[in-house]
Motif scaffolding. Structure first.
Motif, short mmCIF file in Angstrom:
data_model
loop_
_atom_site.label_atom_id
_atom_site.label_comp_id
_atom_site.label_asym_id
_atom_site.label_seq_id
_atom_site.Cartn_x
_atom_site.Cartn_y
_atom_site.Cartn_z
N MET A 1 7.85 21.43 11.98
CA MET A 1 6.92 22.22 11.21
C MET A 1 5.60 22.28 11.96
O MET A 1 5.17 21.32 12.55
N SER A 2 5.05 23.45 11.92
CA SER A 2 3.89 23.74 12.74
C SER A 2 2.62 23.83 11.90
O SER A 2 2.65 24.19 10.74
N ARG A 3 1.52 23.50 12.56
CA ARG A 3 0.21 23.69 11.94
C ARG A 3 -0.39 25.04 12.34
O ARG A 3 -1.55 25.30 12.06
N ASN A 4 0.41 25.90 12.98
CA ASN A 4 -0.04 27.24 13.32
C ASN A 4 0.10 28.14 12.09
O ASN A 4 1.08 28.02 11.34
N ARG A 5 -0.86 29.03 11.92
CA ARG A 5 -0.81 29.94 10.77
C ARG A 5 0.43 30.82 10.82
O ARG A 5 0.84 31.29 11.88
N LEU A 6 1.01 31.01 9.65
CA LEU A 6 2.16 31.90 9.53
C LEU A 6 1.69 33.35 9.51
O LEU A 6 0.60 33.65 8.99
N THR A 7 2.53 34.24 10.01
CA THR A 7 2.25 35.67 9.89
C THR A 7 2.58 36.11 8.47
O THR A 7 3.26 35.40 7.72
N GLU A 8 2.15 37.30 8.12
CA GLU A 8 2.47 37.83 6.78
C GLU A 8 3.98 37.93 6.59
O GLU A 8 4.49 37.62 5.51
N ASP A 9 4.70 38.37 7.63
CA ASP A 9 6.16 38.46 7.53
C ASP A 9 6.78 37.08 7.33
O ASP A 9 7.73 36.92 6.54
N GLU A 10 6.28 36.08 8.04
CA GLU A 10 6.80 34.71 7.88
C GLU A 10 6.52 34.18 6.48
O GLU A 10 7.37 33.49 5.90
N ILE A 11 5.38 34.49 5.93
CA ILE A 11 5.05 34.06 4.56
C ILE A 11 6.00 34.72 3.57
O ILE A 11 6.55 34.06 2.69
N THR A 12 6.22 36.02 3.72
CA THR A 12 7.12 36.74 2.83
C THR A 12 8.53 36.15 2.89
O THR A 12 9.17 35.93 1.86
N THR A 13 9.00 35.88 4.10
CA THR A 13 10.33 35.29 4.28
C THR A 13 10.40 33.90 3.65
O THR A 13 11.37 33.57 2.96
N ALA A 14 9.38 33.09 3.87
CA ALA A 14 9.36 31.73 3.32
C ALA A 14 9.36 31.76 1.80
O ALA A 14 10.08 30.99 1.15
N LEU A 15 8.57 32.65 1.21
CA LEU A 15 8.50 32.72 -0.25
C LEU A 15 9.82 33.21 -0.86
O LEU A 15 10.13 32.87 -2.00
N ALA A 16 10.60 33.97 -0.10
CA ALA A 16 11.91 34.40 -0.59
C ALA A 16 12.83 33.19 -0.79
O ALA A 16 13.69 33.20 -1.67
N ASP A 17 12.60 32.14 0.00
CA ASP A 17 13.39 30.91 -0.12
C ASP A 17 12.75 29.92 -1.10
O ASP A 17 13.30 28.84 -1.33
N LEU A 18 11.58 30.25 -1.62
CA LEU A 18 10.84 29.39 -2.56
C LEU A 18 10.50 30.20 -3.80
O LEU A 18 9.35 30.54 -4.06
N PRO A 19 11.53 30.55 -4.60
CA PRO A 19 11.31 31.51 -5.69
C PRO A 19 10.34 31.05 -6.79
O PRO A 19 9.82 31.90 -7.53
N ASP A 20 10.08 29.76 -6.90
CA ASP A 20 9.16 29.27 -7.92
C ASP A 20 7.71 29.29 -7.46
O ASP A 20 6.80 28.94 -8.21
N TRP A 21 7.49 29.68 -6.20
CA TRP A 21 6.16 29.70 -5.62
C TRP A 21 5.67 31.13 -5.49
O TRP A 21 6.47 32.06 -5.30
N HIS A 22 4.35 31.32 -5.58
CA HIS A 22 3.76 32.63 -5.35
C HIS A 22 2.45 32.45 -4.59
O HIS A 22 1.90 31.35 -4.52
N ARG A 23 2.01 33.53 -4.04
CA ARG A 23 0.79 33.49 -3.25
C ARG A 23 -0.42 33.76 -4.12
O ARG A 23 -0.41 34.65 -4.95
N GLU A 24 -1.45 32.96 -3.91
CA GLU A 24 -2.76 33.19 -4.51
C GLU A 24 -3.78 33.07 -3.39
O GLU A 24 -4.12 31.95 -2.98
#
Length: 98
Positions: free
Chosen positions: A1-24
């Protein structure tokens, strides 16, 4: 796991695998109901151990039996792989206490 910032696409992909989480804004957030106050405290204790292992600490709000988790890597100025890794671990912890 990296401390580098995720891209918007990476965030969208990650949240697809974390359905109980949302972005604020610059964080990912989840709210969870537990069986009662003592269960909520046990969850927080277990999350604290996982957070220490990752050296990554969430913001946690406790309201009786309701927990709100907010994850962001402040040192990176946004979301990183640490946030999604800890989010997945929090999901596992919550499932194991259900």
């Amino acid at each position: 796991m990296s401390r580098n910032r995720l891209t918007e696409d990476e965030i969208t992909t990650a949240l697809a695998d974390l359905p109980d989480w949302h972005r604020e804004g610059g964080a990912i957030v989840r709210t969870a109901e537990t069986a009662g106050f003592m269960t909520a405290i046990r969850v927080v204790d277990t999350v604290a151990v996982a957070a220490e292992e990752l050296d990554h600490h969430p913001d946690i709000d406790i309201r009786w039996r309701t927990l709100r988790f907010a994850l962001s890597t402040h040192s990176a100025g946004g979301l990183t792989g640490l946030d999604t890794t800890l989010a997945a671990r929090i999901d596992e912890i919550l499932r194991s206490t259900a």
